[in-house]
Design an enzyme around this catalytic site. Sequence first.
Site, mmCIF file in Angstrom:
data_model
loop_
_atom_site.group_PDB
_atom_site.id
_atom_site.type_symbol
_atom_site.label_atom_id
_atom_site.label_comp_id
_atom_site.label_asym_id
_atom_site.label_seq_id
_atom_site.Cartn_x
_atom_site.Cartn_y
_atom_site.Cartn_z
ATOM 1 N N TYR A 1 2.438 -7.411 16.205
ATOM 2 C CA TYR A 1 2.883 -6.327 15.319
ATOM 3 C C TYR A 1 3.451 -5.167 16.147
ATOM 4 C CZ TYR A 1 2.260 -2.477 11.925
ATOM 5 O OH TYR A 1 2.428 -1.384 11.091
ATOM 6 N N ASP B 1 10.303 -6.620 -4.190
ATOM 7 C CA ASP B 1 9.227 -7.227 -3.399
ATOM 8 C C ASP B 1 9.290 -8.735 -3.582
ATOM 9 O OD1 ASP B 1 6.382 -7.960 -2.465
ATOM 10 O OD2 ASP B 1 6.352 -5.787 -2.220
ATOM 11 N N GLN C 1 0.838 -1.208 0.000
ATOM 12 C CA GLN C 1 0.000 0.000 0.000
ATOM 13 C C GLN C 1 0.874 1.260 0.000
ATOM 14 O OE1 GLN C 1 -2.167 0.950 3.550
ATOM 15 N NE2 GLN C 1 -3.633 2.252 2.468
ATOM 16 N N ASP D 1 13.424 -11.603 -1.463
ATOM 17 C CA ASP D 1 12.937 -11.980 -0.136
ATOM 18 C C ASP D 1 13.927 -11.377 0.845
ATOM 19 O OD1 ASP D 1 12.221 -13.028 2.238
ATOM 20 O OD2 ASP D 1 12.178 -15.135 1.591
HETATM 21 P P1 NAD Z 1 1.626 -3.924 2.809
HETATM 22 O O1 NAD Z 1 1.275 -5.188 3.496
HETATM 23 O O2 NAD Z 1 0.637 -3.289 1.916
HETATM 24 O O3 NAD Z 1 2.958 -4.138 1.957
HETATM 25 C C1 NAD Z 1 4.059 -4.876 2.435
HETATM 26 C C2 NAD Z 1 4.809 -5.392 1.224
HETATM 27 O O4 NAD Z 1 5.922 -6.154 1.700
HETATM 28 C C3 NAD Z 1 3.966 -6.335 0.350
HETATM 29 O O5 NAD Z 1 3.987 -5.929 -0.997
HETATM 30 C C4 NAD Z 1 4.614 -7.692 0.537
HETATM 31 O O6 NAD Z 1 4.579 -8.524 -0.613
HETATM 32 C C5 NAD Z 1 6.056 -7.287 0.871
HETATM 33 N N1 NAD Z 1 6.780 -8.333 1.572
HETATM 34 C C6 NAD Z 1 6.300 -9.162 2.539
HETATM 35 N N2 NAD Z 1 7.240 -10.030 2.903
HETATM 36 C C7 NAD Z 1 8.353 -9.749 2.179
HETATM 37 C C8 NAD Z 1 9.651 -10.313 2.113
HETATM 38 N N3 NAD Z 1 10.004 -11.340 2.886
HETATM 39 N N4 NAD Z 1 10.544 -9.768 1.250
HETATM 40 C C9 NAD Z 1 10.180 -8.725 0.457
HETATM 41 N N5 NAD Z 1 8.972 -8.170 0.473
HETATM 42 C C10 NAD Z 1 8.062 -8.678 1.325
HETATM 43 O O7 NAD Z 1 2.113 -2.907 3.933
HETATM 44 P P2 NAD Z 1 2.045 -1.307 3.889
HETATM 45 O O8 NAD Z 1 0.741 -0.893 4.401
HETATM 46 O O9 NAD Z 1 2.523 -0.806 2.600
HETATM 47 O O10 NAD Z 1 3.087 -0.973 5.038
HETATM 48 C C11 NAD Z 1 4.427 -0.652 4.745
HETATM 49 C C12 NAD Z 1 5.145 -0.379 6.044
HETATM 50 O O11 NAD Z 1 4.532 0.725 6.707
HETATM 51 C C13 NAD Z 1 5.120 -1.540 7.040
HETATM 52 O O12 NAD Z 1 6.340 -1.589 7.733
HETATM 53 C C14 NAD Z 1 4.010 -1.163 7.985
HETATM 54 O O13 NAD Z 1 4.188 -1.712 9.253
HETATM 55 C C15 NAD Z 1 4.146 0.335 8.019
HETATM 56 N N6 NAD Z 1 2.893 0.976 8.413
HETATM 57 C C16 NAD Z 1 1.816 0.945 7.572
HETATM 58 C C17 NAD Z 1 0.629 1.526 7.981
HETATM 59 C C18 NAD Z 1 -0.595 1.505 7.107
HETATM 60 O O14 NAD Z 1 -1.650 1.972 7.533
HETATM 61 N N7 NAD Z 1 -0.504 0.994 5.879
HETATM 62 C C19 NAD Z 1 0.549 2.150 9.235
HETATM 63 C C20 NAD Z 1 1.654 2.128 10.065
HETATM 64 C C21 NAD Z 1 2.835 1.558 9.633
HETATM 65 N N1 SER Z 2 -2.453 0.655 9.829
HETATM 66 C C1 SER Z 2 -1.663 -0.227 10.603
HETATM 67 C C2 SER Z 2 -2.480 -1.399 11.068
HETATM 68 O O1 SER Z 2 -3.662 -1.236 11.183
HETATM 69 C C3 SER Z 2 -1.095 0.487 11.789
HETATM 70 O O2 SER Z 2 0.236 0.243 11.822
HETATM 71 O O3 SER Z 2 -1.921 -2.421 11.307
#
Ligand code: NAD
Ligand code: SER
Length: 316
Positions: A140, A34, A12, A51
Amino acid sequence: MEKILVIGACGQLGTELTLKLRDLFGTEQVIASDLREAADLIKDGPFESLDVMNKEALDQLIEKHQITQIYHLAAILSAKGEQNPKFAWDLNMTSLLNVLEAGRNGVSKIYWPSSIAVFGPSTPKTKTPQNTIMDPNTVYGISKLAGERWCDWYYQKHGVDVRSIRYPGLIGYKAQPGGGTTDYAVDIFWKAILEGSYDCFLKADSRLPMMYMDDAVKATIDLMETDADKIKVRSSYNVSAISLSPEMLYAEIVKRYPDFKISYSPDFRQTIADSWPNSMDDSEARKDWGWEPAFDLEKMSQTMLDNLENILVTTK
Ligand code: NAD
Ligand code: SER
């Protein structure tokens, strides 16, 4: 010249961050990577399957592209993490340590996101301070808190220039969320346009900190572009933009879709939401690197609807 590696680029946040980094630094300078296949939106630029758990493969990629900066976004989020706790812990921790080691071995700057999930039931809920009680009760959240301490440790002991933000729930239209507690705040827009009704997995008045994706991307790049001596927090910065509940979001959407209906069926994610803050004090980020959000609830909601309507009409 900077050469940037984005890990987790098909997620995302990664999709939108990669697009913005390519705008700013040039497409060829930003290597998306990815576990999954390249997402359509980022296919036009360099992409590597990776990975991040495989340290040797990561090191080879860094060597191959002479990487100077890493944005490490791969993680299992809160809801999915509770369903597979050991896997979430392994991925979130081992991947971070692999990346921090790359920092120790020469990558000059690292970005790694933390989350509001580092806070827990005993944390003050409103205007949660930068430094306060932290008792996360999700795998988490535990992994993010441990990750923050590792970032600070690598900075203090090895001078690794690692920077981090505690994101709230992120709301964007270009990519789907990947298994968090705040995902409802994206799903609701799709359902309003496509189906006219939405069954929400959180209670009507469950208020959480949220942020529009453009603000999150801006905060991330601003922090990474700030002079190192201005960055006083090496664990992770609080940032804040919008504090909203499902009923508040519904009230915005119903202005454009008067027939839109919402119902509420809280599930296990309600307990997670109940343990998190409802708003954040981000004064340290504002003071140290000039953080300021551009999107409030109304502007975010209208922008989401405008863009999703465009996409859903053109793909029909
Ligand atoms: P997401 O789940 O949409 O994307 C994570 C990506 O990582 C995926 O495309 C997945 O295929 C990839 N991935 C998983 N395992 C992997 C591996 N072993 N090697 C390589 N790639 C791998 O997550 P996101 O929402 O984009 O979040 C990104 C970061 O931001 C994360 O660290 C998350 O904790 C942090 N975050 C997100 C939010 C939110 O609301 N989206 C809020 C707080 C923090
Ligand atoms: N948006 C994230 C979750 O709901 C917060 O890190 O997990």
